[in-house]
Design an enzyme around this catalytic site. Structure first.
Site, PDB file in Angstrom:
ATOM      1  N   HIS A  55      -6.933   9.728  -3.116  1.00 45.98           N
ATOM      2  CA  HIS A  55      -6.519   9.581  -1.712  1.00 45.98           C
ATOM      3  C   HIS A  55      -7.540  10.169  -0.726  1.00 45.98           C
ATOM      4  CE1 HIS A  55      -2.499   9.118   0.647  1.00 45.98           C
ATOM      5  NE2 HIS A  55      -3.510   8.934   1.466  1.00 45.98           N
ATOM      6  N   ASP A  85       0.842  -1.203   0.000  1.00 49.81           N
ATOM      7  CA  ASP A  85       0.000   0.000   0.000  1.00 49.81           C
ATOM      8  C   ASP A  85       0.875   1.249   0.000  1.00 49.81           C
ATOM      9  OD1 ASP A  85      -2.986   0.915   0.558  1.00 49.81           O
ATOM     10  OD2 ASP A  85      -1.648   2.236   1.690  1.00 49.81           O
TER      11      ASP A  85
HETATM   12  N1  LIG Z   1      -5.604   6.209   2.739  1.00 52.10           N
HETATM   13  C1  LIG Z   1      -5.252   6.979   3.739  1.00 52.10           C
HETATM   14  O1  LIG Z   1      -5.678   8.135   3.877  1.00 52.10           O
HETATM   15  C2  LIG Z   1      -4.286   6.439   4.752  1.00 52.10           C
HETATM   16  C3  LIG Z   1      -4.060   7.133   5.954  1.00 52.10           C
HETATM   17  C4  LIG Z   1      -3.168   6.576   6.893  1.00 52.10           C
HETATM   18  C5  LIG Z   1      -2.543   5.371   6.615  1.00 52.10           C
HETATM   19  N2  LIG Z   1      -2.763   4.724   5.422  1.00 52.10           N
HETATM   20  C6  LIG Z   1      -2.095   3.429   5.094  1.00 52.10           C
HETATM   21  O2  LIG Z   1      -2.316   2.520   6.153  1.00 52.10           O
HETATM   22  C7  LIG Z   1      -1.060   2.002   6.591  1.00 52.10           C
HETATM   23  C8  LIG Z   1      -1.110   1.609   8.050  1.00 52.10           C
HETATM   24  O3  LIG Z   1      -1.589   2.666   8.857  1.00 52.10           O
HETATM   25  P1  LIG Z   1      -0.678   3.468   9.887  1.00 52.10           P
HETATM   26  O4  LIG Z   1       0.744   3.385   9.462  1.00 52.10           O
HETATM   27  O5  LIG Z   1      -1.304   4.796  10.042  1.00 52.10           O
HETATM   28  O6  LIG Z   1      -0.921   2.703  11.275  1.00 52.10           O
HETATM   29  P2  LIG Z   1      -0.815   1.212  11.829  1.00 52.10           P
HETATM   30  O7  LIG Z   1      -0.380   0.263  10.786  1.00 52.10           O
HETATM   31  O8  LIG Z   1      -2.075   0.957  12.577  1.00 52.10           O
HETATM   32  O9  LIG Z   1       0.323   1.355  12.926  1.00 52.10           O
HETATM   33  C9  LIG Z   1       1.650   1.607  12.598  1.00 52.10           C
HETATM   34  C10 LIG Z   1       2.390   1.958  13.899  1.00 52.10           C
HETATM   35  O10 LIG Z   1       2.289   0.855  14.813  1.00 52.10           O
HETATM   36  C11 LIG Z   1       3.587   0.354  15.125  1.00 52.10           C
HETATM   37  N3  LIG Z   1       3.500  -1.122  15.046  1.00 52.10           N
HETATM   38  C12 LIG Z   1       3.457  -1.901  13.949  1.00 52.10           C
HETATM   39  N4  LIG Z   1       3.337  -3.187  14.268  1.00 52.10           N
HETATM   40  C13 LIG Z   1       3.302  -3.233  15.619  1.00 52.10           C
HETATM   41  C14 LIG Z   1       3.196  -4.295  16.537  1.00 52.10           C
HETATM   42  N5  LIG Z   1       3.087  -5.565  16.129  1.00 52.10           N
HETATM   43  N6  LIG Z   1       3.191  -3.993  17.869  1.00 52.10           N
HETATM   44  C15 LIG Z   1       3.295  -2.710  18.281  1.00 52.10           C
HETATM   45  N7  LIG Z   1       3.394  -1.662  17.462  1.00 52.10           N
HETATM   46  C16 LIG Z   1       3.406  -1.914  16.126  1.00 52.10           C
HETATM   47  C17 LIG Z   1       4.528   0.899  14.070  1.00 52.10           C
HETATM   48  O11 LIG Z   1       5.791   1.162  14.631  1.00 52.10           O
HETATM   49  P3  LIG Z   1       7.166   0.628  13.962  1.00 52.10           P
HETATM   50  O12 LIG Z   1       7.156   1.045  12.527  1.00 52.10           O
HETATM   51  O13 LIG Z   1       8.195   1.325  14.797  1.00 52.10           O
HETATM   52  O14 LIG Z   1       7.148  -0.870  14.142  1.00 52.10           O
HETATM   53  C18 LIG Z   1       3.845   2.213  13.680  1.00 52.10           C
HETATM   54  O15 LIG Z   1       4.215   3.234  14.585  1.00 52.10           O
HETATM   55  C19 LIG Z   1      -0.099   3.155   6.287  1.00 52.10           C
HETATM   56  O16 LIG Z   1       1.239   2.757   6.344  1.00 52.10           O
HETATM   57  C20 LIG Z   1      -0.591   3.559   4.916  1.00 52.10           C
HETATM   58  O17 LIG Z   1      -0.135   2.638   3.935  1.00 52.10           O
HETATM   59  C21 LIG Z   1      -3.643   5.236   4.510  1.00 52.10           C
END
Ligand SMILES: NC(=O)c1ccc[n+]([C@@H]2O[C@H](COP(=O)([O-])OP(=O)(O)OC[C@H]3O[C@@H](n4cnc5c(N)ncnc54)[C@H](OP(=O)(O)O)[C@@H]3O)[C@@H](O)[C@H]2O)c1
Length: 274
Positions: A108, A47
């Site tokens: 987006h 993604d």
């Molecule tokens: N379409 C949109 O508007 C939109 C908006 C936001 C996000 N997104 C997409 O969604 C993806 C995921 O969302 P997100 O990055 O906001 O949040 P998320 O995946 O819910 O959480 C990521 C955070 O959690 C930590 N983490 C990951 N695995 C973990 C685990 N097993 N235990 C504890 N902590 C953990 C990571 O830290 P570390 O990296 O330090 O492990 C990072 O700080 C994004 O990367 C992006 O591709 C899309």
């Protein structure tokens, strides 16, 4: 029991994986290594988005993949300020990612300018006709904005990517998309780590010998949303994918439903313009 390479059907007749890897907020070697580790672990859906500012580094990992291009599902997104130059935005993303086509391209955010949003959507449909994009979808769109797309173009977007985690389940929007066959991608699926100390989740964690993040990701899979957890750490990337060997019961799914508390973390789709 599902596996990480299982696919779900899209309205346009194509398929996409039921699980993905998020690329937001990680840069340089870290994101290249993270995407490579994710692919090695079995993730097949990556993604990405122009806005993340790291598509060249994501692309560096895609280039290392020794398998067939069609075994990966590469998704990117056009940012609202680029809607008047959507074709250029798509071509730039393809170039940075080093791919000859995108499996999916999303708008987006809806933005408040409906005419501009629809023009950009039409550009994506034209690029699909020309083979640069396989599937066209949206992100952060609300029910009425999705209906406008259908009225204008005669078909629903195949995908809506939206913020979903236990405290912000968006159940009405989920039901709306589900009833229409729109694949629901859950972003920030583990709430960026905020549920580590939640008592309901911790008790399921203890019962199944799984971490809180694994319990939440399993919950997504069982509700039919496609989770896309992000991590810059190899051990967490593997941990997050290790969710295909246990199931939550219906009662436990109900208990998870009870965690809804309108805990929105992101931007407001009704006002955000990019
Ligand atoms: N379409 C949109 O508007 C939109 C908006 C936001 C996000 N997104 C997409 O969604 C993806 C995921 O969302 P997100 O990055 O906001 O949040 P998320 O995946 O819910 O959480 C990521 C955070 O959690 C930590 N983490 C990951 N695995 C973990 C685990 N097993 N235990 C504890 N902590 C953990 C990571 O830290 P570390 O990296 O330090 O492990 C990072 O700080 C994004 O990367 C992006 O591709 C899309």
């Amino acid at each position: 029991m599902m596996t990480i390479t299982d696919q779900t059907e899209l309205l346009d007749g194509r398929e996409m994986p039921v699980f993905g890897f998020g690329c937001y907020n990680s840069y340089g070697d870290e994101i290249t290594k993270a995407v490579a580790t994710a692919i090695e672990t079995g993730y097949r859906y990556i993604d990405s988005a122009a806005r993340y500012g790291n598509e060249a580094e994501v692309g560096a990992a895609l280039k290392q993949f020794a398998g067939k291009r069609e075994d990966l599902f590469v998704l990117s997104k056009v940012w609202p300020t680029a809607y008047d130059a959507a074709e250029e935005a798509v071509v730039t993303s393809m170039k940075e990612l080093g791919v000859e086509y995108l499996d999916a391209m999303l708008l987006h955010w809806p933005g408040t300018d409906e005419a501009r949003r629809l023009r950009a959507y039409e550009v994506l449909l034209n690029l699909r006709e020309r083979g640069l994009i396989r599937t066209v979808g949206v992100s952060n769109f609300q029910e009425d904005q999705i209906e406008v797309v259908r009225r204008q173009f005669g078909a629903y977007p195949a995908i809506n990517e939206m913020e979903v985690h236990p405290g912000y389940q968006q159940n009405d929007l989920q039901d709306f998309c589900k009833e229409r066959g729109i694949v629901r991608i859950a972003y920030s699926p583990i709430g960026r780590g905020r549920y580590q100390d939640n008592e309901t989740i911790k008790s399921l964690s203890g019962k199944y010998g799984k971490t809180p993040s694994q319990v939440i990701l399993r919950w997504h899979l069982q509700r039919g949303t496609v989770p896309i957890p992000k991590s810059g750490h190899a051990e967490r990337i593997r941990e997050n994918a290790d969710v295909f060997d246990f199931s939550l019961t219906e009662t436990e799914m109900e208990a998870m439903r009870g965690l809804e508390c309108n805990g929105h973390m992101g931007l407001d789709p009704l006002t955000f313009n990019g």
